[in-house]
Write a protein that holds these residues in place. Structure first.
Motif, PDB file in Angstrom:
ATOM      1  N   LEU A 170      -1.362 -13.203   9.060  1.00 46.37           N
ATOM      2  CA  LEU A 170      -2.290 -12.959   7.956  1.00 46.37           C
ATOM      3  C   LEU A 170      -1.775 -13.508   6.635  1.00 46.37           C
ATOM      4  CD1 LEU A 170      -3.309  -9.288   8.817  1.00 46.37           C
ATOM      5  CD2 LEU A 170      -4.392 -11.418   9.535  1.00 46.37           C
ATOM      6  N   ASN A 171      -0.472 -13.577   6.491  1.00 45.43           N
ATOM      7  CA  ASN A 171       0.132 -14.033   5.247  1.00 45.43           C
ATOM      8  C   ASN A 171       1.000 -15.241   5.556  1.00 45.43           C
ATOM      9  OD1 ASN A 171       1.780 -14.328   2.897  1.00 45.43           O
ATOM     10  ND2 ASN A 171       1.400 -12.185   2.367  1.00 45.43           N
ATOM     11  N   CYS A 172       0.668 -16.373   4.951  1.00 43.74           N
ATOM     12  CA  CYS A 172       1.342 -17.631   5.293  1.00 43.74           C
ATOM     13  C   CYS A 172       2.620 -17.881   4.494  1.00 43.74           C
ATOM     14  CB  CYS A 172       0.383 -18.809   5.082  1.00 43.74           C
ATOM     15  SG  CYS A 172      -1.142 -18.687   6.047  1.00 43.74           S
ATOM     16  N   ILE A 173       2.888 -17.051   3.475  1.00 43.86           N
ATOM     17  CA  ILE A 173       4.074 -17.304   2.644  1.00 43.86           C
ATOM     18  C   ILE A 173       4.957 -16.073   2.459  1.00 43.86           C
ATOM     19  CG2 ILE A 173       3.212 -19.295   1.374  1.00 43.86           C
ATOM     20  CD1 ILE A 173       2.213 -17.521  -0.784  1.00 43.86           C
ATOM     21  N   PHE A 174       4.623 -14.962   3.110  1.00 42.40           N
ATOM     22  CA  PHE A 174       5.446 -13.764   3.042  1.00 42.40           C
ATOM     23  C   PHE A 174       5.621 -13.212   4.451  1.00 42.40           C
ATOM     24  CE2 PHE A 174       5.942  -9.173   2.973  1.00 42.40           C
ATOM     25  CZ  PHE A 174       7.006  -9.025   2.096  1.00 42.40           C
ATOM     26  N   PRO A 175       6.820 -12.829   4.841  1.00 38.86           N
ATOM     27  CA  PRO A 175       8.058 -12.778   4.057  1.00 38.86           C
ATOM     28  C   PRO A 175       8.744 -14.131   3.894  1.00 38.86           C
ATOM     29  CG  PRO A 175       8.462 -11.983   6.281  1.00 38.86           C
ATOM     30  CD  PRO A 175       6.996 -12.234   6.191  1.00 38.86           C
ATOM     31  N   SER A 176       8.209 -15.151   4.563  1.00 43.72           N
ATOM     32  CA  SER A 176       8.726 -16.507   4.394  1.00 43.72           C
ATOM     33  C   SER A 176       7.566 -17.467   4.556  1.00 43.72           C
ATOM     34  CB  SER A 176       9.821 -16.803   5.428  1.00 43.72           C
ATOM     35  OG  SER A 176       9.289 -16.701   6.741  1.00 43.72           O
ATOM     36  N   VAL A 177       7.781 -18.709   4.137  1.00 41.96           N
ATOM     37  CA  VAL A 177       6.732 -19.720   4.250  1.00 41.96           C
ATOM     38  C   VAL A 177       6.602 -20.157   5.708  1.00 41.96           C
ATOM     39  CG1 VAL A 177       5.988 -22.023   3.542  1.00 41.96           C
ATOM     40  CG2 VAL A 177       7.102 -20.512   1.892  1.00 41.96           C
ATOM     41  N   CYS A 178       5.388 -20.113   6.219  1.00 41.69           N
ATOM     42  CA  CYS A 178       5.132 -20.504   7.611  1.00 41.69           C
ATOM     43  C   CYS A 178       5.463 -21.984   7.806  1.00 41.69           C
ATOM     44  CB  CYS A 178       3.669 -20.232   7.965  1.00 41.69           C
ATOM     45  SG  CYS A 178       3.206 -20.766   9.631  1.00 41.69           S
ATOM     46  N   LEU A 215       0.612 -17.862 -19.458  1.00 44.95           N
ATOM     47  CA  LEU A 215       0.350 -18.160 -18.056  1.00 44.95           C
ATOM     48  C   LEU A 215       0.357 -16.859 -17.256  1.00 44.95           C
ATOM     49  CD1 LEU A 215       0.032 -20.272 -15.750  1.00 44.95           C
ATOM     50  CD2 LEU A 215       2.535 -20.204 -15.520  1.00 44.95           C
ATOM     51  N   LYS A 216      -0.700 -16.632 -16.474  1.00 48.93           N
ATOM     52  CA  LYS A 216      -0.808 -15.418 -15.668  1.00 48.93           C
ATOM     53  C   LYS A 216       0.000 -15.554 -14.376  1.00 48.93           C
ATOM     54  CE  LYS A 216      -5.570 -14.543 -17.173  1.00 48.93           C
ATOM     55  NZ  LYS A 216      -6.978 -14.467 -16.709  1.00 48.93           N
ATOM     56  N   VAL A 217       0.818 -14.549 -14.130  1.00 51.55           N
ATOM     57  CA  VAL A 217       1.540 -14.446 -12.866  1.00 51.55           C
ATOM     58  C   VAL A 217       1.486 -12.987 -12.433  1.00 51.55           C
ATOM     59  CG1 VAL A 217       3.096 -16.415 -13.127  1.00 51.55           C
ATOM     60  CG2 VAL A 217       3.681 -14.241 -14.187  1.00 51.55           C
ATOM     61  N   ALA A 218       1.756 -12.745 -11.161  1.00 48.47           N
ATOM     62  CA  ALA A 218       1.556 -11.389 -10.651  1.00 48.47           C
ATOM     63  C   ALA A 218       2.745 -10.926  -9.818  1.00 48.47           C
ATOM     64  CB  ALA A 218       0.271 -11.325  -9.825  1.00 48.47           C
ATOM     65  N   PRO A 219       3.827 -10.480 -10.465  1.00 46.30           N
ATOM     66  CA  PRO A 219       4.923  -9.884  -9.690  1.00 46.30           C
ATOM     67  C   PRO A 219       4.506  -8.559  -9.059  1.00 46.30           C
ATOM     68  CG  PRO A 219       5.313  -9.615 -12.047  1.00 46.30           C
ATOM     69  CD  PRO A 219       4.132 -10.538 -11.903  1.00 46.30           C
ATOM     70  N   GLU A 220       3.603  -7.825  -9.692  1.00 45.52           N
ATOM     71  CA  GLU A 220       2.965  -6.595  -9.210  1.00 45.52           C
ATOM     72  C   GLU A 220       3.863  -5.360  -9.251  1.00 45.52           C
ATOM     73  OE1 GLU A 220       0.021  -6.991  -9.224  1.00 45.52           O
ATOM     74  OE2 GLU A 220      -0.663  -8.768  -8.180  1.00 45.52           O
ATOM     75  N   VAL A 253       8.221  -1.339  -2.267  1.00 44.63           N
ATOM     76  CA  VAL A 253       6.824  -1.381  -2.700  1.00 44.63           C
ATOM     77  C   VAL A 253       6.283  -2.803  -2.589  1.00 44.63           C
ATOM     78  CG1 VAL A 253       5.226  -0.924  -4.594  1.00 44.63           C
ATOM     79  CG2 VAL A 253       7.199   0.576  -4.238  1.00 44.63           C
ATOM     80  N   LEU A 254       7.096  -3.770  -3.004  1.00 43.03           N
ATOM     81  CA  LEU A 254       6.670  -5.168  -2.920  1.00 43.03           C
ATOM     82  C   LEU A 254       6.417  -5.580  -1.473  1.00 43.03           C
ATOM     83  CD1 LEU A 254       9.063  -6.744  -5.562  1.00 43.03           C
ATOM     84  CD2 LEU A 254       6.576  -6.636  -5.705  1.00 43.03           C
ATOM     85  N   SER A 255       7.240  -5.086  -0.559  1.00 43.60           N
ATOM     86  CA  SER A 255       7.047  -5.406   0.851  1.00 43.60           C
ATOM     87  C   SER A 255       5.718  -4.857   1.359  1.00 43.60           C
ATOM     88  CB  SER A 255       8.202  -4.842   1.675  1.00 43.60           C
ATOM     89  OG  SER A 255       8.036  -5.129   3.045  1.00 43.60           O
ATOM     90  N   LEU A 256       5.380  -3.637   0.980  1.00 41.90           N
ATOM     91  CA  LEU A 256       4.100  -3.058   1.381  1.00 41.90           C
ATOM     92  C   LEU A 256       2.930  -3.838   0.777  1.00 41.90           C
ATOM     93  CD1 LEU A 256       4.974   0.737   1.022  1.00 41.90           C
ATOM     94  CD2 LEU A 256       4.450  -0.459   3.163  1.00 41.90           C
ATOM     95  N   MET A 257       3.129  -4.387  -0.401  1.00 43.60           N
ATOM     96  CA  MET A 257       2.095  -5.178  -1.060  1.00 43.60           C
ATOM     97  C   MET A 257       1.943  -6.566  -0.452  1.00 43.60           C
ATOM     98  SD  MET A 257       2.820  -4.458  -5.092  1.00 43.60           S
ATOM     99  CE  MET A 257       2.204  -3.021  -5.961  1.00 43.60           C
ATOM    100  N   GLY A 258       2.945  -6.993   0.315  1.00 41.96           N
ATOM    101  CA  GLY A 258       2.935  -8.368   0.810  1.00 41.96           C
ATOM    102  C   GLY A 258       3.333  -9.352  -0.265  1.00 41.96           C
ATOM    103  N   LYS A 259       4.164  -8.908  -1.201  1.00 42.74           N
ATOM    104  CA  LYS A 259       4.590  -9.751  -2.326  1.00 42.74           C
ATOM    105  C   LYS A 259       6.068 -10.094  -2.194  1.00 42.74           C
ATOM    106  CE  LYS A 259       2.371 -10.602  -5.466  1.00 42.74           C
ATOM    107  NZ  LYS A 259       1.397 -11.694  -5.792  1.00 42.74           N
ATOM    108  N   PRO A 260       6.494 -11.218  -2.777  1.00 40.63           N
ATOM    109  CA  PRO A 260       7.889 -11.654  -2.655  1.00 40.63           C
ATOM    110  C   PRO A 260       8.830 -10.790  -3.486  1.00 40.63           C
ATOM    111  CG  PRO A 260       6.713 -13.078  -4.179  1.00 40.63           C
ATOM    112  CD  PRO A 260       5.685 -12.160  -3.574  1.00 40.63           C
ATOM    113  N   PRO A 261      10.128 -10.874  -3.224  1.00 36.47           N
ATOM    114  CA  PRO A 261      11.109 -10.107  -4.004  1.00 36.47           C
ATOM    115  C   PRO A 261      11.014 -10.412  -5.493  1.00 36.47           C
ATOM    116  CG  PRO A 261      12.128 -11.083  -2.063  1.00 36.47           C
ATOM    117  CD  PRO A 261      10.757 -11.674  -2.166  1.00 36.47           C
ATOM    118  N   PHE A 262      11.341  -9.425  -6.303  1.00 37.81           N
ATOM    119  CA  PHE A 262      11.235  -9.584  -7.754  1.00 37.81           C
ATOM    120  C   PHE A 262      12.176 -10.675  -8.262  1.00 37.81           C
ATOM    121  CE2 PHE A 262      11.765  -8.384 -12.224  1.00 37.81           C
ATOM    122  CZ  PHE A 262      10.451  -8.186 -12.591  1.00 37.81           C
TER     123      PHE A 262
END
Length: 604
Positions: free
Chosen positions: A381-389, A449-454, A460-469
């Motif tokens: 479902l996610n092509c770049i988390f936890p690593s780039v496919c 510039l908009k970015v989204a560390p979230e 929490v980032l792992s549950l979000m499907g977001k990369p490490p801070f």
């Protein structure tokens, strides 16, 4: 898609019987009913679908924000020959009406002058009922974002309960989900060819109720019913994962009992090809709201996007809280550079243009030109988390080429034209190529510039499907250096989410501690809203992660207010809430630092 004809350039779709008569129409083929004010811009779904159907030769009228208290407005245009197309508008009506803590919003940016009260609280249900009351026997077809995300059993955060598919509640005949161009073209063509609505049961990108002997596909996958999910929260996560595995063009139909009622959801339609996207966005949009709104404050939602350009659709980022995967799909399809420059040239000649194209982008601006190189079905479902496919073609050459083409186009104009990227980028993907960051900082950032560390905490980032801070901090440094080399003072605008499932008060405190250490006062803060059909919402309802492990969920207003206040610690209204919490946590040191910042007005 069939070949598109450009018709009636500069002329809006008719909204009154008088406007229909001016075209020599006695009757419309299709009437689109929308909960938004009528804006002729490709960012507004009713306009996009309306222009497409018009280009295919259909007579399309628009009934915009009709007074639902009476059936009379639904009779003003007469009966449509083929069907009613009903959408609540460009945003889910629940999100449009309510903030995350249940407060009613005091402004509707999709209505004239931002006025509230111009649409019912549940537009799909009310409009469908009025359409059936106005003229019997005419098919009612739902579409748009809200219908798309409520195609199955879903959670409603306002009522705090699971609800059946909106297709059943509205008693509509069909529901179009995802980007609806292919489905609506096939529906219109088959109805125009004398097929009945009950025969339209196998169209990709649609859902239909099993009534009057309608067939259930032999290969359909059964999802947990409304009653089963309501009785066992773990089944909410099971249903979510099951549907996501089928929510792609090669997927299987999904059947679900609504208690009562049975719904079949067909797989999404294949995304439009690049030439098809070009033809669609080349249609003669005026980028204006209907003249009926002149002198009444206009439509606020139009202004930020009026002179923006959509470069592509789809996102392979797979963030847990985002519904783009289930609406636009993860396969990115990009428009040609020629089409983009043609649109830019058209914008430059627009009488209201003042020299700035506010955005060239899509769901994620730096995914333009990227694609999947894998053949066959992919369950990821996610092509770049936890690593780039390894199958992801993330070469930035097409992206850089497109941006450089815009620079050459700008240089060819005698008057100065600014072109910006404002739709936000995926910073971990951007780090794959510093040349892109250099070009972005040098020529396409208007100061921010908009970015989204979230968030800040790894769990929490792992549950979000977001990369490490740490990757955000790395991007921050690279962007700062790129801006310095460009001789510009530019800043990142980070987005953060409070109260995401799995985020505890201690996690929120850790983020606040970091923000204070950096003297950051984030303005782009969103308290988590469990919107339909997202993985994060399944976590919220079920209380478990994708592996079935229990997680903390902030449900009550008090804790959600606390987590939001911790992110906005600098606001006077947050002072009392966080002071009590920090005292209990033994963090008077942090409270003192916040007080000193407030006293001396320290800025980020």
């Amino acid at each position: 898609m069939a070949k598109i004809k450009i018709v009636n350039p500069g002329r809006l779709l008719p909204t009154t019987h008088e406007e229909m008569r001016e075209r020599g129409w006695q009757r419309a083929d299709i009437i689109l009913v929308t909960g938004d004010a009528y804006v002729d811009h490709p960012s507004f779904g009713a306009a996009l679908i309306g222009r497409l159907l018009e280009s295919l030769g259909y007579r399309v009228a628009v009934l915009s924000q009709p007074d639902w208290r009476s059936v009379d407005p639904f009779r003003l245009l007469g009966p449509p020959r083929l069907f009613w197309g009903i959408t609540s508008g460009a945003i889910d009506s629940r999100l449009n009406d309510y903030a995350s803590l249940g407060h009613r919003r005091n402004r509707d940016v999709y209505s004239c002058g931002g006025q509230i009260g111009l649409r019912p609280r549940r537009p799909l249900l009310v409009y469908a009922a009025r359409a059936r009351e106005a003229f019997k026997g005419i098919p009612v077809i739902l579409g748009g974002l809200e219908a798309s995300l409520r195609r199955l059993v879903h959670y409603d955060f306002v009522e705090d309960k699971l609800k059946r598919s909106v297709l059943i509640d509205t008693k509509a005949d069909l529901l179009v989900h995802g980007m609806g161009e292919r489905a609506i073209e096939e529906i219109a063509g088959r109805l125009s060819g004398s097929q009945t609505i009950n025969e339209l049961t196998g169209i990709a990108g649609t859902a239909y109720p099993v009534v009057r002997g309608a067939a259930i596909p032999h290969n359909a996958v059964s999802a947990p019913s409304l009653l089963e999910q309501s009785s066992d929260g773990n089944l909410v996560m099971k249903a979510q994962k099951l549907y996501q595995q089928q929510a792609h063009p090669e997927g299987l139909p999904v059947v679900q009992e609504q208690d009562p009622g049975l719904v079949v959801v067909m797989p999404p339609a294949a995304p439009l090809t690049s030439p098809e996207l070009d033809r669609l966005y080349d249609l003669p949009f005026t980028r204006r709201s209907h003249p009926m709104y002149e002198g009444r404050g206009g439509v606020p939602a139009l202004e930020p996007v009026r002179f923006s350009i959509t470069t592509h659709r789809g996102c392979f980022g797979g963030c847990s809280f985002c519904s783009i995967y289930l609406h636009q799909g993860k396969d990115v399809r990009s428009r040609s550079v020629d089409s983009l420059l043609s649109e830019a040239e058209s914008i430059s000649r627009h009488p209201d243009f003042r020299g700035t194209i506010s955005d060239i982008g899509g769901p994620t601006a730096n995914m333009y030109g990227m694609s999947c190189g894998r053949s066959g079905v992919c369950g990821r479902l996610n092509c770049i988390f936890p690593s780039v496919c390894k199958h992801l073609r993330h070469d930035v050459t097409p992206l850089l080429g497109m941006m450089e083409s815009f620079l050459r186009w700008q240089a060819g104009h005698s008057e100065k034209i600014n072109v910006y990227v404002a739709s936000g980028i995926r910073h971990d993907l951007a780090l794959q190529n510093h040349e892109y960051i250099d070009l972005l900082a040098r020529s396409f950032v208007g100061g921010h510039l908009k970015v989204a560390p979230e968030h800040y905490c790894p769990r929490v980032l792992s549950l979000m499907g977001k990369p490490p801070f740490e990757l955000f901090e790395e991007f921050e440094g690279v962007f700062r250096e790129a801006s310095r080399r460009a001789g510009k003072e530019q800043y990142l605008v980070p987005y953060f989410i409070s109260s995401h499932p799995g985020c505890t008060p201690d996690d929120a405190l850790a983020l606040t501690d970091y923000l204070v250490s950096r003297s950051w006062r984030p303005r782009q803060v969103q308290d988590f809203i469990p919107s339909p059909l997202t993985l994060s919402t399944a976590m919220y309802v079920s209380g478990v992660d994708t592996c079935g492990k229990s997680i903390h969920v902030a449900r009550g207003r008090a804790e959600k207010a606390l987590q939001a206040a911790l992110l906005q610690y600098y606001e006077p209204r947050s002072k009392k809430v966080i002071a009590g919490f920090l005292h209990k946590q033994g963090r008077n040191d942090l409270l003192s630092r916040i007080s000193r910042m407030a006293k001396y007005g320290k800025k980020p």
